[in-house]
Design a protein around this motif. Structure first.
Motif, PDB file in Angstrom:
ATOM      1  N   UNK A 236      -5.687  13.086  11.604  1.00 15.01           N
ATOM      2  CA  UNK A 236      -5.536  11.642  11.455  1.00 15.01           C
ATOM      3  C   UNK A 236      -5.661  11.180   9.998  1.00 15.01           C
ATOM      4  N   UNK A 237      -4.929  10.114   9.689  1.00 12.91           N
ATOM      5  CA  UNK A 237      -4.964   9.549   8.349  1.00 12.91           C
ATOM      6  C   UNK A 237      -6.316   8.917   8.099  1.00 12.91           C
ATOM      7  N   UNK A 238      -6.776   8.998   6.837  1.00  8.79           N
ATOM      8  CA  UNK A 238      -8.111   8.487   6.524  1.00  8.79           C
ATOM      9  C   UNK A 238      -8.241   6.994   6.810  1.00  8.79           C
ATOM     10  N   UNK A 239      -7.146   6.240   6.701  1.00 14.71           N
ATOM     11  CA  UNK A 239      -7.220   4.803   6.971  1.00 14.71           C
ATOM     12  C   UNK A 239      -7.535   4.510   8.433  1.00 14.71           C
TER      13      UNK A 239
ATOM     14  N   UNK B 212      -8.058   3.217  15.679  1.00 15.85           N
ATOM     15  CA  UNK B 212      -7.137   3.851  14.742  1.00 15.85           C
ATOM     16  C   UNK B 212      -6.965   5.332  15.004  1.00 15.85           C
ATOM     17  N   UNK B 213      -8.073   6.041  15.219  1.00 11.73           N
ATOM     18  CA  UNK B 213      -8.002   7.483  15.469  1.00 11.73           C
ATOM     19  C   UNK B 213      -7.301   7.763  16.798  1.00 11.73           C
ATOM     20  N   UNK B 214      -7.543   6.886  17.784  1.00 10.71           N
ATOM     21  CA  UNK B 214      -6.894   7.065  19.087  1.00 10.71           C
ATOM     22  C   UNK B 214      -5.377   6.917  18.964  1.00 10.71           C
TER      23      UNK B 214
ATOM     24  N   UNK C 235       0.819  -1.215   0.000  1.00  2.00           N
ATOM     25  CA  UNK C 235       0.000   0.000   0.000  1.00  2.00           C
ATOM     26  C   UNK C 235       0.853   1.265   0.000  1.00  2.00           C
ATOM     27  N   UNK C 236       1.906   1.276   0.818  1.00  5.57           N
ATOM     28  CA  UNK C 236       2.788   2.447   0.873  1.00  5.57           C
ATOM     29  C   UNK C 236       3.524   2.650  -0.443  1.00  5.57           C
TER      30      UNK C 236
END
Length: 349
Positions: free
Chosen positions: A209-212, A219-221, A125-126
């Protein structure tokens, strides 16, 4: 400047692969570029086949590309081995004629199978994101007068100038260790370090935060913890910035400030500039809208608006006609919403 915690952009393997294909479009007799990608992605050209090709080139006193043509002619599309490779490069050169630099770059990442190859990798992905960012770099290069600043020949075509620019950017500008310079690093690489002044850029929804992260448990935390790490690297001064619009993967994207900025007490912050009014319009991808068409719309592309339910957002595009107009708005944490213009009830900010 000095980059920490990673390779410079044009030094990354996937970017080098794409650039090698672009170099062959510019000059198929570039042996170094050909050797890099003749069997990448894998197409059944083994070490023995490559040795035979190199021996033939030495005997015939010609380039590897010419030797390949002497052996298989025009090649055969879809075939394995040398035939397939020759056919691929010929197709690349043919399709590259008359198109923009960004389109050529996109061609070098898709038609060649690079993106498809990395889609099958565990951490591809990266790498795909870097290939898409290469397209953005091509767009940016085309939109600026690089030819007068980077020791490239003004008479050279845009592709050749871009290739020369990439060669220069591959490491010539990095400061030596120990010299005073701007220190560039990821938040992860900054852990354990402190600086008198810290600049954190891209503090926008979808980036930080990144959309993923919104699709992952906690993930957001985790992004919030990372933001804490970034903020606490500053001893004296901390600068936080966000862009009203940015070029991302070859398209203009409109964003809104990160939710993390709302979590910092107003008493601790000072805004250095007033909120800019949008002066230009998007001209790429799904956000493209002509200037004449925009004059008929109640809100400009890039206009900040407020909705009673979804909160603050940014207008990114319109769809439909005057009788059935739909407005698309990026509401950050609420996501992208398509609203019927007739019932949207928006407030300009």
């Amino acid at each position: 400047y000095r980059v920490y915690g990673g390779l410079r952009f044009f030094e990354r393997a996937e970017v080098k692969h794409a650039m090698a294909y672009l170099r062959l479009i510019a000059n198929a007799h570039d042996d170094t570029a050909l050797l890099r990608i003749i069997n990448f992605p894998a197409r059944g050209i083994g070490a023995r086949s490559l040795e035979q090709l190199q021996e033939a080139a030495r005997t015939e006193n010609c380039s590897l590309w010419q030797s390949a043509i002497n052996k298989v002619g025009n090649g055969k599309a879809g075939a394995k081995g040398l035939e397939g490779f020759v056919a691929l490069i010929r197709e690349l050169v043919d399709q590259a004629y008359g198109i923009t630099l960004a389109e050529m770059t996109e061609l070098a990442t898709t038609l060649t199978g690079l993106k498809a190859h990395y889609q099958n990798e565990k951490e591809g992905e990266d790498r795909i994101a870097n290939l898409e960012e290469l397209v953005t770099a091509a767009v940016a290069f085309s939109n600026q007068d690089f030819g007068n600043h980077n020791n490239v020949n003004d008479d050279a075509d845009i592709l050749t100038q871009f290739l020369n620019h990439a060669s220069l950017e591959a490491g010539e500008h990095q400061a030596d260790a120990g010299r005073e310079a701007l220190q560039l690093m990821t938040v992860h690489a900054a852990k354990g370090l402190e600086f008198n002044a810290v600049f954190i850029s891209g503090v926008e929804e979808g980036l930080f935060p990144h959309e993923q992260s919104t699709y992952e448990n906690n993930g957001v935390e985790e992004e919030r913890r990372l933001m804490y790490v970034a903020v606490t690297r500053a001893r004296q001064r901390l600068y936080l910035s966000h862009a009203q619009s940015r070029m991302l993967h070859g398209q203009v994207r409109y964003g809104i400030p990160s939710r993390f900025l709302d979590e910092i007490p107003d008493s601790l912050t000072k805004r250095l500039n007033s909120k800019p009014a949008p002066k230009t319009y998007a001209t790429g991808g799904v956000y493209q809208t002509s200037t004449s068409a925009q004059s008929n719309y109640p809100y400009k592309i890039g206009q900040s608006v407020r909705h009673a339910k979804f909160g603050e957002g940014v207008v990114v595009s319109y769809e439909g006609n005057a009788d059935n107009l739909v407005i698309k708005i990026n509401f950050g944490r609420e996501g992208m919403k398509s609203l019927a213009m007739e019932y949207a009830k928006l407030e300009k900010i």
